[in-house]
Write a protein that holds these residues in place. Structure first.
Motif, short mmCIF file in Angstrom:
data_model
loop_
_atom_site.label_atom_id
_atom_site.label_comp_id
_atom_site.label_asym_id
_atom_site.label_seq_id
_atom_site.Cartn_x
_atom_site.Cartn_y
_atom_site.Cartn_z
N THR A 123 0.84 -1.19 0.00
CA THR A 123 0.00 0.00 0.00
C THR A 123 0.88 1.24 0.00
O THR A 123 1.90 1.30 0.70
CB THR A 123 -0.93 0.01 1.22
N THR A 124 0.52 2.22 -0.79
CA THR A 124 1.34 3.42 -0.94
C THR A 124 1.49 4.14 0.40
O THR A 124 0.57 4.17 1.21
CB THR A 124 0.71 4.38 -1.96
N PRO A 125 2.66 4.74 0.63
CA PRO A 125 2.90 5.40 1.92
C PRO A 125 2.19 6.72 2.09
O PRO A 125 2.11 7.24 3.20
CB PRO A 125 4.43 5.59 1.92
N GLN A 126 1.70 7.29 1.00
CA GLN A 126 1.03 8.60 1.05
C GLN A 126 -0.19 8.59 0.14
O GLN A 126 -0.22 7.85 -0.86
CB GLN A 126 1.99 9.71 0.59
N PRO A 127 -1.19 9.40 0.46
CA PRO A 127 -2.32 9.54 -0.47
C PRO A 127 -1.91 10.35 -1.69
O PRO A 127 -0.86 11.00 -1.72
CB PRO A 127 -3.37 10.30 0.36
N LEU A 128 -2.74 10.30 -2.71
CA LEU A 128 -2.47 11.03 -3.94
C LEU A 128 -2.35 12.53 -3.71
O LEU A 128 -3.16 13.13 -3.00
CB LEU A 128 -3.62 10.78 -4.93
N THR A 129 -1.32 13.11 -4.28
CA THR A 129 -1.23 14.56 -4.42
C THR A 129 -1.10 14.88 -5.90
O THR A 129 -0.41 14.17 -6.64
CB THR A 129 -0.04 15.16 -3.65
N VAL A 130 -1.78 15.93 -6.31
CA VAL A 130 -1.78 16.34 -7.72
C VAL A 130 -1.15 17.72 -7.80
O VAL A 130 -1.55 18.65 -7.08
CB VAL A 130 -3.20 16.36 -8.30
N GLY A 131 -0.15 17.85 -8.67
CA GLY A 131 0.56 19.11 -8.82
C GLY A 131 0.20 19.83 -10.10
O GLY A 131 -0.93 19.79 -10.58
N GLU A 132 1.19 20.45 -10.68
CA GLU A 132 0.98 21.30 -11.85
C GLU A 132 0.60 20.48 -13.08
O GLU A 132 0.84 19.27 -13.16
CB GLU A 132 2.28 22.06 -12.14
N THR A 133 -0.01 21.15 -14.03
CA THR A 133 -0.21 20.57 -15.36
C THR A 133 0.81 21.17 -16.31
O THR A 133 1.31 22.29 -16.11
CB THR A 133 -1.63 20.84 -15.87
N LEU A 134 1.14 20.40 -17.34
CA LEU A 134 2.17 20.81 -18.30
C LEU A 134 1.60 20.75 -19.71
O LEU A 134 0.66 19.99 -19.98
CB LEU A 134 3.38 19.88 -18.19
N PRO A 135 2.14 21.53 -20.63
CA PRO A 135 1.60 21.55 -21.99
C PRO A 135 1.93 20.26 -22.75
O PRO A 135 3.00 19.67 -22.57
CB PRO A 135 2.30 22.75 -22.63
N PRO A 136 1.01 19.81 -23.60
CA PRO A 136 1.28 18.63 -24.42
C PRO A 136 2.56 18.75 -25.23
O PRO A 136 3.25 17.75 -25.48
CB PRO A 136 0.05 18.53 -25.33
N GLU A 137 2.89 19.97 -25.65
CA GLU A 137 4.10 20.17 -26.45
C GLU A 137 5.36 19.76 -25.70
O GLU A 137 6.33 19.28 -26.32
CB GLU A 137 4.20 21.64 -26.87
N LEU A 138 5.36 19.92 -24.38
CA LEU A 138 6.53 19.54 -23.59
C LEU A 138 6.71 18.03 -23.60
O LEU A 138 7.82 17.51 -23.79
CB LEU A 138 6.38 20.05 -22.16
N ILE A 139 5.62 17.29 -23.40
CA ILE A 139 5.69 15.83 -23.43
C ILE A 139 6.09 15.35 -24.82
O ILE A 139 6.94 14.45 -24.97
CB ILE A 139 4.34 15.22 -23.02
N ALA A 140 5.49 15.94 -25.84
CA ALA A 140 5.84 15.56 -27.21
C ALA A 140 7.32 15.79 -27.47
O ALA A 140 8.00 14.96 -28.11
CB ALA A 140 4.99 16.35 -28.20
N GLY A 141 7.86 16.89 -26.96
CA GLY A 141 9.26 17.19 -27.20
C GLY A 141 10.21 16.21 -26.57
O GLY A 141 11.19 15.78 -27.21
#
Length: 295
Positions: A123-141
């Motif tokens: 079992t994960t040691p921490q609950p989910l945390t959600v941070g920033e979103t990033l542009p699709p262009e960054l992932i594509a790059g």
């Protein structure tokens, strides 16, 4: 010069030389961090763990986790694999609690009808945390894709964590198969987002109902691609559950490592609890090597 026993196991697989290999060093509480890091670099696997006496005697062990270049607060396949190794050495071990940098990891050992250890659920040691979103262009790059290959209908590329942060992005099936990491683009992405520390780890997936195909790339941490990443698939499952308000829990089957020739199978259950969304990872293991290391 201490001589310590070590074991290796392939995790999230029932086939030797599949899944994600892990080295488990028994002991080493007299070693400094630099020596542990050197040992991990010597094994040259995604992660190496050191099993140490717990700070709280009610717990099973303190476990330190190292990738090729740095210590990690949490990682999934090292928790499953370390539990499997300990259970293989102790036929009475059924449950365990590991102290790690991110908190406590609770473990259930999986055994076959003859009582032999075959894997574990953590079992994960921490609950989910959600941070920033990033542009699709960054992932594509960083993966040499077209921006249109990044699917944003359910969510944009999003930083999520259950103790270890990843950038999580959905891709088309063809794009998932065609990922080709660009190390210079990864370096540029980290420079533009220094809050990610010394790593910019990208976990990408495509989805068919409750079955996921995934790949994880962390070249800046020395892992060009990872065959199975529990600490990335856990927040992926938790993130997807967080976006589905009608569900209290969701179970996913994740296939990873196929493109590397090390197919891995992970079962991930995400659920809503009072403290947040947590996940349990299930995985099988196969023993591979045993020996000693002089440090």
């Amino acid at each position: 010069m201490p001589i310590l026993p070590f074991f290796t196991t392939d995790v999230f697989t029932t086939t030797r030389f599949g899944g994600n290999p892990l080295a488990v060093v028994m002991g080493g509480d007299t070693l400094d961090t630099a020596t542990m890091q050197a040992v991990a670099a010597e094994f040259n696997l995604s992660e190496t763990t050191f099993v140490l006496p717990p700070a709280d005697p009610a717990h099973t062990a303190r476990v330190r986790i190292f990738n090729r270049t740095a210590e990690m607060a949490f990682a999934g396949h090292p928790m499953v694999g370390t539990a499997f190794i300990l259970a293989s050495e102790d036929p009475d071990l059924r449950e365990a609690v590991f102290e790690i940098g991110a908190g406590l990891v609770r473990v259930r050992i999986a055994r076959d009808g003859a009582g032999a250890a075959v894997g574990a659920a953590i079992t994960t040691p921490q609950p989910l945390t959600v941070g920033e979103t990033l542009p699709p262009e960054l992932i594509a790059g960083v993966l040499r894709l077209d921006p249109g290959d990044v699917v944003t209908k359910t969510h944009p590329p999003t930083v999520a964590s259950n103790g270890n942060a990843y950038v999580i992005a959905e891709l088309t099936p063809d794009a998932l198969a065609g990922c080709a990491p660009d190390i210079d683009a990864f370096r540029a992405a980290l420079a533009a987002h220094p809050q990610h520390g010394n790593r910019f780890s990208v976990h990408v997936y495509c989805r068919d109902a409750m079955t996921l195909r995934a790949r994880m790339f962390a070249p800046l941490a020395g892992t060009w691609e990872d065959p199975a990443t529990g600490s990335a698939n856990a927040p992926l499952a938790c993130l997807l559950l967080s976006l589905d308000a009608a569900r209290e829990a969701a179970a996913f089957t994740v296939h990873q490592g196929v493109e590397m020739g090390r197919p891995s199978l992970l079962q991930v259950e995400a659920r809503r609890e009072a403290g947040g969304i947590v996940a349990t990872l299930h995985g099988a293991c196969v023993p591979v090597m045993a020996g000693t290391i002089r440090v």
